[in-house]
Design a protein around this motif. Sequence first.
Motif, PDB file in Angstrom:
ATOM      1  N   ARG A 229       3.780  -7.347   1.270  1.00  0.00           N
ATOM      2  CA  ARG A 229       4.021  -8.781   1.232  1.00  0.00           C
ATOM      3  C   ARG A 229       5.044  -9.015   0.138  1.00  0.00           C
ATOM      4  O   ARG A 229       4.856  -8.597  -1.002  1.00  0.00           O
ATOM      5  CB  ARG A 229       2.728  -9.541   0.918  1.00  0.00           C
TER       6      ARG A 229
ATOM      7  N   MET B 206      -3.194  -5.476  -1.975  1.00  0.00           N
ATOM      8  CA  MET B 206      -2.691  -4.142  -1.712  1.00  0.00           C
ATOM      9  C   MET B 206      -2.861  -3.252  -2.940  1.00  0.00           C
ATOM     10  O   MET B 206      -3.245  -3.693  -4.017  1.00  0.00           O
ATOM     11  CB  MET B 206      -1.220  -4.199  -1.293  1.00  0.00           C
TER      12      MET B 206
ATOM     13  N   ASP C  83       0.851  -1.184   0.000  1.00  0.00           N
ATOM     14  CA  ASP C  83       0.000   0.000   0.000  1.00  0.00           C
ATOM     15  C   ASP C  83       0.890   1.238   0.000  1.00  0.00           C
ATOM     16  O   ASP C  83       2.016   1.208   0.520  1.00  0.00           O
ATOM     17  CB  ASP C  83      -0.890   0.042   1.251  1.00  0.00           C
TER      18      ASP C  83
ATOM     19  N   ASN D 134       2.590  -2.017   4.622  1.00  0.00           N
ATOM     20  CA  ASN D 134       1.763  -3.239   4.663  1.00  0.00           C
ATOM     21  C   ASN D 134       2.170  -4.220   3.566  1.00  0.00           C
ATOM     22  O   ASN D 134       1.324  -4.867   2.950  1.00  0.00           O
ATOM     23  CB  ASN D 134       0.272  -2.900   4.497  1.00  0.00           C
TER      24      ASN D 134
END
Length: 240
Positions: A97, A60, A16, A95
């Motif tokens: 991954r 995201m 994000d 945030n």
Amino acid sequence: GINAEYMGVLLEVFFDLSISQELPDGYHQGDAINHFLESENLLWLRYHHPLISDVQQPVMMRIALLGFKNFSSYSRFQDETMLTHHVLFDHFWINSRRQLWEETTLTFPDKTLRRTEDNPGGILWRFTYNVIPSQQTEWSRFIERIHTRLVNELESNPGYIEGHSFQATRFRGDSQYMLLWEFLSVQALSSTVYESHVMEEFFESSLTYLRSWNTMIIGPPANGTSPLYWTARGNTRDEL
């Protein structure tokens, strides 16, 4: 083109965007990206927006793809940009991954010369899947049988750009395999993935051999301010 020196290892980053892309001292997310691109161990970096996300978790806002020749290049890149990683992922790309993939020997046509400044492409079909363990051999045979027809379908699509196959069996027990095909437009993607007989057969057979699978359609940046594709120093080392 992006395929001039394609990688063996892909780092896929979902993230994000934070509200501010600049720190009080003036350091900007672009400064972090530029530091990445200066690495001789990085081949290229791409920047995408998700369009369709048929996956099991929230997706995201953005996706970045980083290409490397091999794990040695990836690990050296990670070591030399560790501090930049902390700043980028703590303050700008939040945030996140981050997951690794390694390319397999399953090949698809290379039509990267179709990219132009006016139409750089960047529409990706991302198919991730797990094979039922007892069906692994049958799935491999099925892919061998259907591969020529898949290649012919992609060859016949004037909006197709390139395709690659990846595995992650050394990293995780879920989403272990991925097909990544790129097109010039969503219409070009649809004509192959959702409107061709060979892909109908592909999806029908997936029900037999695959334990789980998910698809995403990924698009390029919304405007020209964010390049879709940066070549890094590792891609031009031989020319310097």
